[in-house]
Design an enzyme around this catalytic site. Structure first.
Site, PDB file in Angstrom:
ATOM      1  N   TYR A   1     -21.237 -49.670  20.526  1.00  0.00           N
ATOM      2  CA  TYR A   1     -21.269 -49.281  19.106  1.00  0.00           C
ATOM      3  C   TYR A   1     -20.010 -49.772  18.387  1.00  0.00           C
ATOM      4  O   TYR A   1     -20.087 -50.431  17.341  1.00  0.00           O
ATOM      5  CB  TYR A   1     -21.404 -47.759  19.012  1.00  0.00           C
ATOM      6  CG  TYR A   1     -21.053 -47.209  17.662  1.00  0.00           C
ATOM      7  CD1 TYR A   1     -21.832 -47.506  16.545  1.00  0.00           C
ATOM      8  CD2 TYR A   1     -19.920 -46.407  17.477  1.00  0.00           C
ATOM      9  CE1 TYR A   1     -21.494 -47.011  15.289  1.00  0.00           C
ATOM     10  CE2 TYR A   1     -19.581 -45.910  16.238  1.00  0.00           C
ATOM     11  CZ  TYR A   1     -20.364 -46.220  15.144  1.00  0.00           C
ATOM     12  OH  TYR A   1     -20.025 -45.749  13.910  1.00  0.00           O
TER      13      TYR A   1
ATOM     14  N   ASP B   1     -14.414 -41.046  26.814  1.00  0.00           N
ATOM     15  CA  ASP B   1     -13.743 -40.182  25.837  1.00  0.00           C
ATOM     16  C   ASP B   1     -12.222 -40.263  25.987  1.00  0.00           C
ATOM     17  O   ASP B   1     -11.675 -39.783  26.982  1.00  0.00           O
ATOM     18  CB  ASP B   1     -14.161 -38.710  26.063  1.00  0.00           C
ATOM     19  CG  ASP B   1     -15.271 -38.269  25.137  1.00  0.00           C
ATOM     20  OD1 ASP B   1     -15.548 -38.974  24.150  1.00  0.00           O
ATOM     21  OD2 ASP B   1     -15.852 -37.197  25.397  1.00  0.00           O
TER      22      ASP B   1
HETATM   23  N1  UDP Z   1     -17.723 -32.617  22.975  1.00  0.00           N
HETATM   24  C1  UDP Z   1     -17.931 -31.587  23.885  1.00  0.00           C
HETATM   25  N2  UDP Z   1     -19.203 -31.094  24.012  1.00  0.00           N
HETATM   26  C2  UDP Z   1     -20.262 -31.566  23.302  1.00  0.00           C
HETATM   27  C3  UDP Z   1     -20.043 -32.615  22.363  1.00  0.00           C
HETATM   28  C4  UDP Z   1     -18.756 -33.129  22.240  1.00  0.00           C
HETATM   29  O1  UDP Z   1     -17.004 -31.125  24.553  1.00  0.00           O
HETATM   30  O2  UDP Z   1     -21.397 -31.072  23.492  1.00  0.00           O
HETATM   31  C5  UDP Z   1     -16.369 -33.166  22.792  1.00  0.00           C
HETATM   32  C6  UDP Z   1     -16.259 -34.653  23.097  1.00  0.00           C
HETATM   33  O3  UDP Z   1     -15.961 -34.862  24.449  1.00  0.00           O
HETATM   34  C7  UDP Z   1     -15.103 -35.063  22.172  1.00  0.00           C
HETATM   35  C8  UDP Z   1     -15.211 -34.096  20.995  1.00  0.00           C
HETATM   36  O4  UDP Z   1     -16.017 -33.019  21.445  1.00  0.00           O
HETATM   37  O5  UDP Z   1     -13.866 -34.842  22.800  1.00  0.00           O
HETATM   38  C9  UDP Z   1     -15.860 -34.715  19.769  1.00  0.00           C
HETATM   39  O6  UDP Z   1     -17.063 -35.349  20.177  1.00  0.00           O
HETATM   40  P1  UDP Z   1     -18.114 -35.931  19.150  1.00  0.00           P
HETATM   41  O7  UDP Z   1     -19.288 -36.434  19.944  1.00  0.00           O
HETATM   42  O8  UDP Z   1     -18.379 -34.914  18.095  1.00  0.00           O
HETATM   43  O9  UDP Z   1     -17.350 -37.119  18.441  1.00  0.00           O
HETATM   44  P2  UDP Z   1     -16.621 -38.443  19.044  1.00  0.00           P
HETATM   45  O10 UDP Z   1     -15.170 -38.064  19.167  1.00  0.00           O
HETATM   46  O11 UDP Z   1     -17.261 -38.783  20.331  1.00  0.00           O
HETATM   47  O12 UDP Z   1     -16.840 -39.451  17.984  1.00  0.00           O
END
Ligand code: UDP
Length: 332
Positions: free
Chosen positions: A142, A286
């Protein structure tokens, strides 16, 4: 500048842009293929065209009916995990779609574009806060497509004088004040809407993806930015291009980090629900901490994010989700 085409104006972020633009007196046309966008999210005072950016005849027809001063481009596939499973579809939709859009803009002599980019263009940062001069090494398909789209614009500027502003978003969240416009992804993958689904009783618990990161509470830290603040920056970017601004790239974040645990406790406070959480494994790719340096946007565009409290971001999202627990339905 009066007439703007919003590509992807039926999606979460695009629909917020269309509402703000209409309110500020712009004439707005929307193009969206409605694969993930919702017609109910499109402002009734905009002119809506259903179709895909990759359909050149369709897009040429839209451009022949208007004299656009600029384009704001949100139309893209944006689910990181999905992009790793189907990278070629992501390149086709995002990169090829942008190529056709730029070709049609060139032919119609529309020379300004504000573009929805992402912090995922940086990949794993060497340090935080992340500034625009830091290296771009996407760690997922992406982010790579968004970087390729930025580069295509750079060369279209060199050859055709097309001026672009690429806005690299950090974690966009929140919803419009009234509670009738908000985030409705299917499937949902983002933390704040998933946490609020637990508060609504639609799912039993949130899974925290890892508590062994090198952060104070062991969970990942992200920079959450209110969608309305984000759109303010798009309007400023249009004005910047209109006053002969050169092509440029800006980070958009609140310049403050919140951990997953901090989001959970803020959401418990806002909703009054206990929001059970369970520990799960780390999610691949992540990074531990992503925080924007957004001084450049503040200095050059005059942007001032004003809805930066995490309680405000979550309570605006909560208003939307509690009023529309099933997202956009035919009745909205
Ligand atoms: N996260 C989590 N549980 C979930 C979804 C996301 O712990 O069910 C964590 C994820 O690992 C990241 C943060 O929340 O550290 C934000 O994730 P999101 O997918 O919202 O956005 P990203 O940072 O990936 O763009």
């Amino acid at each position: 500048m009066k007439s703007v085409l919003v590509a992807g104006g039926a999606g979460y972020i695009g629909s917020h842009a269309v509402h703000q633009l209409v309110e500020r007196g712009y004439e707005v046309a929307v193009v969206d293929n409605l694969k993930t966008g919702r017609l109910a999210a499109v402002h009734p005072k905009s002119i809506f065209y259903e179709g895909d950016l990759r359909n050149r005849n369709f897009l040429t027809q839209v451009f022949s009916r208007h004299r656009f001063d600029a384009v704001i481009h949100f139309a893209a596939s944006s689910v990181v995990g999905e992009s790793m499973k189907m990278p070629l579809e992501y390149f086709d939709n995002n990169v090829y779609g942008t190529q056709v859009l730029l070709e049609v803009m060139r032919d119609a002599e529309v020379k300004k574009i504000v573009f929805s980019s992402t912090a995922a263009t940086y990949g794993e940062p060497e340090k935080v806060p992340i500034t625009e001069d830091m290296p771009t090494n996407p760690t997922n398909a992406y982010g790579e497509t968004k970087l390729a789209m930025e580069k295509m614009m750079k060369w279209a500027d060199v050859a055709y004088g097309l001026k672009y502003v690429a806005l690299r978003y950090f974690n966009v969240a929140g919803a419009r004040n009234g509670g009738d416009l908000g985030e409705a992804h299917e499937p949902e993958t983002h933390l704040i809407p998933l946490v609020l689904k637990v508060a609504l009783g639609k799912t039993p618990a949130i899974t925290v993806f890892g508590r062994d990161y090198p952060t104070p509470d062991g969970t990942c830290i992200r920079d959450y930015i209110h969608v309305e603040d984000l759109i303010d920056a798009h309007v400023l970017a249009l004005e910047y291009l209109n006053s002969s601004g050169t092509s440029n790239t800006f980070n958009l974040g609140s310049s403050q980090g919140f951990s997953v645990e901090e989001i959970l406790s803020a959401a418990r406070k806002v909703t009054g629900h206990s929001i059970p959480a369970q520990l799960g494994p780390r999610r691949a790719g992540d990074p531990a901490r992503l925080i924007a340096g957004s001084e450049k946007a503040q200095k050059v565009l005059g942007w001032k994010p004003s809805r930066t409290s995490i309680e405000r971001i979550i309570s605006d999202a909560w208003r939307w989700h509690s009023r529309h627990p099933d997202g956009y339905t035919a009745s909205i």
